[in-house]
Design a protein around this motif. Sequence first.
Motif, PDB file in Angstrom:
ATOM      1  N   SER A  56       0.861  -1.152   0.057  1.00 45.20           N
ATOM      2  CA  SER A  56       0.170  -0.016  -0.067  1.00 45.20           C
ATOM      3  C   SER A  56       1.047   1.177  -0.126  1.00 45.20           C
ATOM      4  N   THR A  57       0.533   2.166  -0.745  1.00 43.47           N
ATOM      5  CA  THR A  57       1.299   3.386  -0.492  1.00 43.47           C
ATOM      6  C   THR A  57       0.404   4.739  -0.315  1.00 43.47           C
ATOM      7  N   ASN A  58       1.086   5.592   0.334  1.00 44.76           N
ATOM      8  CA  ASN A  58       0.606   7.075   0.407  1.00 44.76           C
ATOM      9  C   ASN A  58       1.664   8.252   0.070  1.00 44.76           C
ATOM     10  N   TYR A  59       1.001   9.297  -0.244  1.00 47.15           N
ATOM     11  CA  TYR A  59       1.848  10.360  -0.877  1.00 47.15           C
ATOM     12  C   TYR A  59       1.474  11.644   0.046  1.00 47.15           C
ATOM     13  N   ALA A  60       2.660  12.470  -0.096  1.00 47.34           N
ATOM     14  CA  ALA A  60       2.296  13.786   0.535  1.00 47.34           C
ATOM     15  C   ALA A  60       1.355  14.531  -0.762  1.00 47.34           C
ATOM     16  N   ASP A  61       0.529  15.472  -0.229  1.00 49.58           N
ATOM     17  CA  ASP A  61      -0.295  16.102  -1.284  1.00 49.58           C
ATOM     18  C   ASP A  61       0.594  16.855  -2.269  1.00 49.58           C
ATOM     19  N   SER A  62       1.722  17.346  -1.845  1.00 47.86           N
ATOM     20  CA  SER A  62       2.542  18.118  -2.674  1.00 47.86           C
ATOM     21  C   SER A  62       3.038  17.324  -3.699  1.00 47.86           C
ATOM     22  N   VAL A  63       3.201  15.961  -3.740  1.00 45.90           N
ATOM     23  CA  VAL A  63       3.701  15.083  -4.818  1.00 45.90           C
ATOM     24  C   VAL A  63       2.922  14.231  -5.720  1.00 45.90           C
ATOM     25  N   LYS A  64       1.648  13.841  -5.071  1.00 41.28           N
ATOM     26  CA  LYS A  64       0.716  13.223  -5.672  1.00 41.28           C
ATOM     27  C   LYS A  64       0.556  13.329  -7.301  1.00 41.28           C
ATOM     28  N   GLY A  65       0.699  12.394  -8.091  1.00 37.87           N
ATOM     29  CA  GLY A  65       0.470  12.566  -9.547  1.00 37.87           C
ATOM     30  C   GLY A  65       1.789  12.712 -10.055  1.00 37.87           C
ATOM     31  N   ARG A  66       2.970  13.058  -9.440  1.00 38.17           N
ATOM     32  CA  ARG A  66       4.298  13.218  -9.913  1.00 38.17           C
ATOM     33  C   ARG A  66       5.346  12.291  -9.456  1.00 38.17           C
ATOM     34  N   PHE A  67       5.012  11.845  -8.135  1.00 33.28           N
ATOM     35  CA  PHE A  67       6.287  10.891  -7.647  1.00 33.28           C
ATOM     36  C   PHE A  67       5.590   9.557  -7.426  1.00 33.28           C
ATOM     37  N   THR A  68       6.088   8.424  -7.667  1.00 39.08           N
ATOM     38  CA  THR A  68       5.736   7.079  -7.541  1.00 39.08           C
ATOM     39  C   THR A  68       6.786   6.439  -6.687  1.00 39.08           C
ATOM     40  N   ILE A  69       6.308   5.885  -5.692  1.00 40.66           N
ATOM     41  CA  ILE A  69       6.967   4.998  -4.800  1.00 40.66           C
ATOM     42  C   ILE A  69       6.902   3.443  -5.117  1.00 40.66           C
ATOM     43  N   SER A  70       7.927   2.422  -5.077  1.00 37.71           N
ATOM     44  CA  SER A  70       7.743   1.288  -5.473  1.00 37.71           C
ATOM     45  C   SER A  70       8.745   0.431  -4.786  1.00 37.71           C
ATOM     46  N   ARG A  71       8.782  -0.895  -4.680  1.00 36.61           N
ATOM     47  CA  ARG A  71       9.797  -1.673  -3.950  1.00 36.61           C
ATOM     48  C   ARG A  71      10.049  -3.060  -4.752  1.00 36.61           C
ATOM     49  N   ASP A  72      11.118  -3.336  -4.523  1.00 39.94           N
ATOM     50  CA  ASP A  72      11.624  -4.741  -4.967  1.00 39.94           C
ATOM     51  C   ASP A  72      12.011  -5.620  -4.002  1.00 39.94           C
ATOM     52  N   ASN A  73      11.172  -6.352  -3.439  1.00 43.91           N
ATOM     53  CA  ASN A  73      11.779  -7.383  -2.347  1.00 43.91           C
ATOM     54  C   ASN A  73      12.697  -8.039  -2.477  1.00 43.91           C
ATOM     55  N   ALA A  74      12.676  -8.726  -3.757  1.00 43.98           N
ATOM     56  CA  ALA A  74      13.830  -9.774  -4.195  1.00 43.98           C
ATOM     57  C   ALA A  74      15.180  -9.030  -4.276  1.00 43.98           C
ATOM     58  N   LYS A  75      15.199  -7.557  -4.469  1.00 46.98           N
ATOM     59  CA  LYS A  75      16.435  -6.875  -4.522  1.00 46.98           C
ATOM     60  C   LYS A  75      16.808  -6.038  -3.224  1.00 46.98           C
ATOM     61  N   ASN A  76      15.708  -6.276  -2.267  1.00 46.78           N
ATOM     62  CA  ASN A  76      15.840  -5.277  -1.029  1.00 46.78           C
ATOM     63  C   ASN A  76      16.096  -3.818  -1.309  1.00 46.78           C
ATOM     64  N   THR A  77      15.227  -3.256  -2.277  1.00 45.31           N
ATOM     65  CA  THR A  77      15.424  -1.940  -2.749  1.00 45.31           C
ATOM     66  C   THR A  77      14.150  -1.214  -2.860  1.00 45.31           C
ATOM     67  N   VAL A  78      14.160   0.071  -2.524  1.00 49.81           N
ATOM     68  CA  VAL A  78      12.783   0.845  -2.561  1.00 49.81           C
ATOM     69  C   VAL A  78      13.259   1.908  -3.732  1.00 49.81           C
ATOM     70  N   TYR A  79      12.171   2.490  -4.272  1.00 46.66           N
ATOM     71  CA  TYR A  79      12.602   3.455  -5.307  1.00 46.66           C
ATOM     72  C   TYR A  79      11.779   4.581  -5.196  1.00 46.66           C
ATOM     73  N   LEU A  80      11.931   5.636  -5.776  1.00 47.09           N
ATOM     74  CA  LEU A  80      11.177   6.781  -5.805  1.00 47.09           C
ATOM     75  C   LEU A  80      11.472   7.298  -7.201  1.00 47.09           C
ATOM     76  N   GLN A  81      10.430   7.353  -7.865  1.00 52.15           N
ATOM     77  CA  GLN A  81      10.288   7.816  -9.325  1.00 52.15           C
ATOM     78  C   GLN A  81       9.602   9.366  -9.323  1.00 52.15           C
ATOM     79  N   MET A  82      10.431  10.279  -9.684  1.00 49.94           N
ATOM     80  CA  MET A  82      10.070  11.792  -9.486  1.00 49.94           C
ATOM     81  C   MET A  82      10.144  12.407 -10.741  1.00 49.94           C
ATOM     82  N   ASN A  83       8.882  12.735 -11.238  1.00 51.79           N
ATOM     83  CA  ASN A  83       8.548  13.537 -12.474  1.00 51.79           C
ATOM     84  C   ASN A  83       7.944  14.949 -12.275  1.00 51.79           C
TER      85      ASN A  83
END
Length: 122
Positions: A56-83
């Motif tokens: 489940s994801t939650n975003y600050a209002d200031s970044v909604k629609g522009r940023f995307t958080i994701s995770r890859d449990n196989a790689k133990n990595t979390v990402y933040l795509q910022m557009n």
Amino acid sequence: QVRLVESGGGLVQAGGSLRLSCAASGFTFSISDMGWYRQAPGKQREVVAIITSSGSTNYADSVKGRFTISRDNAKNTVYLQMNSLKPEDTAVYYCNAKGPYLLGQRRSYDYWGQGTQVTVSS
């Protein structure tokens, strides 16, 4: 040894994109709620985005629609795509890991990375 290592920060023009990564080790990533926070000069650290262990994801209002958080449990990595970056997104971005809840609201652990600088020029 717990480590959260952020990467992907840098200088970008307004309207551009960046992808932050946070590589985690030393704890059980898959059961952790992961988050990205940021701190601009002279301001308090604020939450940007959270992704729970269940995805489940939650975003600050200031970044909604522009940023995307994701995770890859196989790689133990979390990402933040910022557009569509804006100058007001300029800050040090920190990765955070929170463990499962213990009794009450206390987390079993709360780890922070050292941060990565994101600078957006106008």
